[in-house]
Design a protein around this motif. Structure first.
Motif, PDB file in Angstrom:
ATOM      1  N   THR A  76      10.136   7.267   5.378  1.00  0.00           N
ATOM      2  CA  THR A  76       8.990   7.040   4.493  1.00  0.00           C
ATOM      3  C   THR A  76       7.693   7.634   5.021  1.00  0.00           C
ATOM      4  O   THR A  76       6.708   7.693   4.286  1.00  0.00           O
ATOM      5  CB  THR A  76       8.770   5.529   4.280  1.00  0.00           C
ATOM      6  OG1 THR A  76       8.455   4.919   5.549  1.00  0.00           O
ATOM      7  CG2 THR A  76      10.007   4.875   3.711  1.00  0.00           C
ATOM      8  N   ILE A  77       7.701   8.085   6.272  1.00  0.00           N
ATOM      9  CA  ILE A  77       6.457   8.550   6.881  1.00  0.00           C
ATOM     10  C   ILE A  77       6.772   9.602   7.942  1.00  0.00           C
ATOM     11  O   ILE A  77       7.864   9.625   8.513  1.00  0.00           O
ATOM     12  CB  ILE A  77       5.704   7.347   7.504  1.00  0.00           C
ATOM     13  CG1 ILE A  77       4.205   7.610   7.570  1.00  0.00           C
ATOM     14  CG2 ILE A  77       6.292   6.926   8.823  1.00  0.00           C
ATOM     15  CD1 ILE A  77       3.394   6.350   7.735  1.00  0.00           C
ATOM     16  N   VAL A  78       5.838  10.506   8.166  1.00  0.00           N
ATOM     17  CA  VAL A  78       5.959  11.491   9.250  1.00  0.00           C
ATOM     18  C   VAL A  78       4.879  11.169  10.276  1.00  0.00           C
ATOM     19  O   VAL A  78       3.680  11.157   9.950  1.00  0.00           O
ATOM     20  CB  VAL A  78       5.787  12.931   8.731  1.00  0.00           C
ATOM     21  CG1 VAL A  78       5.874  13.928   9.896  1.00  0.00           C
ATOM     22  CG2 VAL A  78       6.844  13.260   7.685  1.00  0.00           C
ATOM     23  N   ARG A 105       2.320  14.502  -2.860  1.00  0.00           N
ATOM     24  CA  ARG A 105       1.803  14.795  -4.201  1.00  0.00           C
ATOM     25  C   ARG A 105       2.692  14.230  -5.300  1.00  0.00           C
ATOM     26  O   ARG A 105       2.257  14.091  -6.448  1.00  0.00           O
ATOM     27  CB  ARG A 105       1.668  16.313  -4.380  1.00  0.00           C
ATOM     28  CG  ARG A 105       0.552  16.939  -3.575  1.00  0.00           C
ATOM     29  CD  ARG A 105       0.501  18.431  -3.793  1.00  0.00           C
ATOM     30  NE  ARG A 105       1.706  19.089  -3.304  1.00  0.00           N
ATOM     31  CZ  ARG A 105       1.946  20.394  -3.419  1.00  0.00           C
ATOM     32  NH1 ARG A 105       1.071  21.169  -4.035  1.00  0.00           N
ATOM     33  NH2 ARG A 105       3.054  20.929  -2.940  1.00  0.00           N
ATOM     34  N   LYS A 106       3.937  13.904  -4.966  1.00  0.00           N
ATOM     35  CA  LYS A 106       4.846  13.360  -5.972  1.00  0.00           C
ATOM     36  C   LYS A 106       4.534  11.907  -6.306  1.00  0.00           C
ATOM     37  O   LYS A 106       5.072  11.361  -7.272  1.00  0.00           O
ATOM     38  CB  LYS A 106       6.291  13.510  -5.497  1.00  0.00           C
ATOM     39  CG  LYS A 106       6.746  14.969  -5.421  1.00  0.00           C
ATOM     40  CD  LYS A 106       8.214  15.093  -5.081  1.00  0.00           C
ATOM     41  CE  LYS A 106       8.643  16.559  -5.069  1.00  0.00           C
ATOM     42  NZ  LYS A 106      10.081  16.718  -4.743  1.00  0.00           N
ATOM     43  N   ILE A 107       3.702  11.268  -5.507  1.00  0.00           N
ATOM     44  CA  ILE A 107       3.221   9.923  -5.852  1.00  0.00           C
ATOM     45  C   ILE A 107       2.012  10.111  -6.757  1.00  0.00           C
ATOM     46  O   ILE A 107       0.939  10.530  -6.319  1.00  0.00           O
ATOM     47  CB  ILE A 107       2.857   9.119  -4.583  1.00  0.00           C
ATOM     48  CG1 ILE A 107       4.102   8.961  -3.696  1.00  0.00           C
ATOM     49  CG2 ILE A 107       2.278   7.757  -4.950  1.00  0.00           C
ATOM     50  CD1 ILE A 107       3.836   8.259  -2.375  1.00  0.00           C
ATOM     51  N   LYS A 108       2.162   9.822  -8.024  1.00  0.00           N
ATOM     52  CA  LYS A 108       1.155  10.175  -9.022  1.00  0.00           C
ATOM     53  C   LYS A 108       0.045   9.137  -9.166  1.00  0.00           C
ATOM     54  O   LYS A 108      -1.089   9.485  -9.464  1.00  0.00           O
ATOM     55  CB  LYS A 108       1.826  10.394 -10.382  1.00  0.00           C
ATOM     56  CG  LYS A 108       2.913  11.461 -10.387  1.00  0.00           C
ATOM     57  CD  LYS A 108       2.365  12.829  -9.995  1.00  0.00           C
ATOM     58  CE  LYS A 108       3.455  13.902 -10.069  1.00  0.00           C
ATOM     59  NZ  LYS A 108       2.945  15.223  -9.629  1.00  0.00           N
ATOM     60  N   THR A 142       7.353  10.441  -0.200  1.00  0.00           N
ATOM     61  CA  THR A 142       7.535   9.899  -1.548  1.00  0.00           C
ATOM     62  C   THR A 142       8.219   8.533  -1.530  1.00  0.00           C
ATOM     63  O   THR A 142       7.878   7.642  -2.313  1.00  0.00           O
ATOM     64  CB  THR A 142       8.361  10.883  -2.399  1.00  0.00           C
ATOM     65  OG1 THR A 142       7.773  12.175  -2.329  1.00  0.00           O
ATOM     66  CG2 THR A 142       8.398  10.442  -3.846  1.00  0.00           C
ATOM     67  N   LEU A 143       9.188   8.350  -0.626  1.00  0.00           N
ATOM     68  CA  LEU A 143       9.942   7.093  -0.589  1.00  0.00           C
ATOM     69  C   LEU A 143       9.108   5.901  -0.121  1.00  0.00           C
ATOM     70  O   LEU A 143       9.576   4.766  -0.177  1.00  0.00           O
ATOM     71  CB  LEU A 143      11.168   7.254   0.319  1.00  0.00           C
ATOM     72  CG  LEU A 143      12.300   8.127  -0.240  1.00  0.00           C
ATOM     73  CD1 LEU A 143      13.378   8.337   0.803  1.00  0.00           C
ATOM     74  CD2 LEU A 143      12.897   7.505  -1.492  1.00  0.00           C
ATOM     75  N   ALA A 144       7.876   6.144   0.315  1.00  0.00           N
ATOM     76  CA  ALA A 144       7.006   5.037   0.715  1.00  0.00           C
ATOM     77  C   ALA A 144       6.403   4.318  -0.488  1.00  0.00           C
ATOM     78  O   ALA A 144       5.863   3.208  -0.357  1.00  0.00           O
ATOM     79  CB  ALA A 144       5.886   5.550   1.620  1.00  0.00           C
TER      80      ALA A 144
END
Length: 500
Positions: free
Chosen positions: A125-127, A140-143, A169-171
């Motif tokens: 979920t994170i880098v 950017r996919k989290i709108k 995105t999975l976050a």
């Protein structure tokens, strides 16, 4: 819903992602060629090239890694400095300097691996970025702007002095505790890697990304995956343990395959892989794509093929339908073949601007499914689409095929008639320069079949010596061999021995 298949055989691991029962993505890793992308090395700068704004770093691999100026700049350099020139590479690195770098692009062909000083340890979920100076980026996919702000604030609260993060995105929708749990795990993994490598001889591997099985579970196994099949029992147990610890609600989707057919054959994956190596791709409508590769770019040509419509009035409709189908298939092929770099698509010419826009929008929408960054520039009046897709590893063609030893990558060989003419021209040159009674020569089998006896007799009259011409299986299709020029008796002996 997706399915993920993992096939493990000897020293090779392969993974296939199916969407609507069709192969959409393919990954492969062998013990000898485990991916270097994501690995972090403590290297030494061996050469700085100011004219290229780049440096070469010894990371202990076959080729020195390439560090470009953009990958050597700090994360926050772009803030407020877009109109300012970049510094000289010598201001950032110098020969002999020890430098922590991460591979962000695999070596391909003659090109060296590419590295960056902007380090990142990826989680689900994170880098975690150990040297990013309090920078937080959100996918950017989290709108939802509200969700983006929440995740940004939640993550920023976890950072220490030099740290930064990318929220994946999975976050989306996760609470602060779940994010913090993975954050602490990634930070600890990085500190442990640094500690273990502290006394290593430079160049040294500091951090190694996980193997393919773990990367697939980390990056791809999510709620939209209905089944994860694994055909090797030890790997299955490893996957079950990992999923139970991290994603307990998905445990029942991990399954052990024990069918009589191989896993990939059962789902027709082997046949799809073979198709992905072909130049021509058929569309359901009867049209087809031609995919060609050059050193600089990939070119895709769209053709109507068997799909021509019933009348001239239907031409525009026929062409548009073919282009719409092609746009979807092209997006799939780019993902499946993992094609990167500059891509030019030659759609069939459409007269109406609205139809061109429909095709372009379809391509863009299909590329949204791609996890790899891509950018569709637009379509010209000729129907040419320019786009780019990030290239970070070998394509499926590069991984599974090699340069053809026969045509040496040209994809074509000389016509049989041209090979015969070349033999004639060389023999004509010998006739003018050397005195000989006979010549022994050999042609590739297919070329030999094209040589008429009457032609051979005519050659002998014009050249003034006797010809002993045969065929050889191992000759290159574009080559011939003149084995002997001299006395007839010796020519007869050599030729008969060859026939035996």
């Amino acid at each position: 819903m997706k399915k993920i298949l993992i096939n493990i055989c000897r020293h090779q691991t392969r993974a296939a992602v199916l969407e609507e029962e069709r192969l959409a993505e393919f990954y492969m890793e062998t013990g000898e060629s485990q991916e270097k992308m994501g690995n972090i090395y403590l290297g030494r700068v061996v050469d700085v090239l100011p004219s290229m704004q780049a440096a070469f770093i010894d990371i202990g691999q076959e080729k020195n890694a390439f560090l470009y100026i953009d990958d050597a700049l700090p994360h926050n350099w772009q803030e407020g400095k877009r109109d300012k020139p970049k510094p000289n590479i010598r201001e950032l690195v110098h020969s002999g300097q020890q430098l922590l770098v991460q591979v962000n692009k695999e070596a391909t062909g003659t090109k060296a691996p590419r590295v960056t000083t902007q380090l990142g340890i990826p989680g689900r979920t994170i880098v975690y970025m150990p040297n990013s100076d309090q920078q937080v980026s959100v996918s950017r996919k989290i709108k939802s702007e509200r969700e983006r702000q929440r995740l940004q604030q939640t993550t920023a609260a976890l950072l220490q002095a030099s740290e930064g993060a990318i929220v994946r995105t999975l976050a989306e929708g996760l609470d602060a505790e779940q994010i913090a749990h993975e954050w602490m795990y990634l930070r600890a993994a990085w500190q442990e890697a640094l500690e273990k490598s502290r006394n290593n001889k430079i160049p040294a591997l500091v951090y190694q990304d996980t193997d393919l099985l773990n990367r697939i579970i980390r990056d791809l196994f999510a709620d939209d995956v209905s089944e994860l099949w694994i055909d090797q029992h030890e790997a299955y147990k490893q996957a079950k343990k990992m999923v139970a610890a991290l994603y307990p609600h998905l445990q029942n989707r991990v399954r052990f395959y024990q069918g009589r057919q191989s896993l990939f054959d059962h789902y027709q994956v082997e046949a799809e892989i073979d198709k992905a190596l072909r130049r021509q791709v058929w569309l359901k409508s009867g049209g087809y794509l031609i995919i060609d590769f050059t050193e600089a770019m990939t070119v895709i040509d769209v053709n109507t093929g068997k799909y021509t419509g019933k009348s001239a009035q239907q031409l525009e409709e026929t062409v548009t339908k073919t282009n719409l189908e092609a746009a979807k298939e092209i997006a799939r092929q780019l993902r499946l073949r993992d094609i990167g770099g500059i891509i030019i698509i030659d759609f069939i010419d459409m007269k109406q601007p609205s139809n061109r826009e429909r095709v372009l929008q379809t391509l863009q929408a299909e590329m949204e499914k791609d996890r790899t960054t891509s950018y569709v520039v637009g379509m010209t009046q000729l129907g040419l689409v320019e786009m780019t897709r990030k290239k970070s590893r070998q394509s499926i063609g590069e991984a599974l095929t090699r340069l053809c030893p026969t045509c040496e990558g040209k994809g074509r060989v000389l016509q049989q008639a041209e090979v015969i003419q070349r033999l004639w021209r060389e023999l004509s040159g010998y006739a003018k320069q050397a005195e000989a009674e006979a010549v022994v020569a050999y042609l590739p089998i297919e070329v030999y079949r094209e040589l008429e006896p009457a032609d051979k007799a005519a050659w002998e009259r014009q050249l003034g010596f006797e010809l002993f011409i045969g065929s050889k299986e191992n000759l290159h299709p574009s080559q011939y061999e003149i084995a002997y020029l001299g006395a007839k008796a010796e020519a007869v002996r050599l030729f008969e021995n060859q026939l035996v």
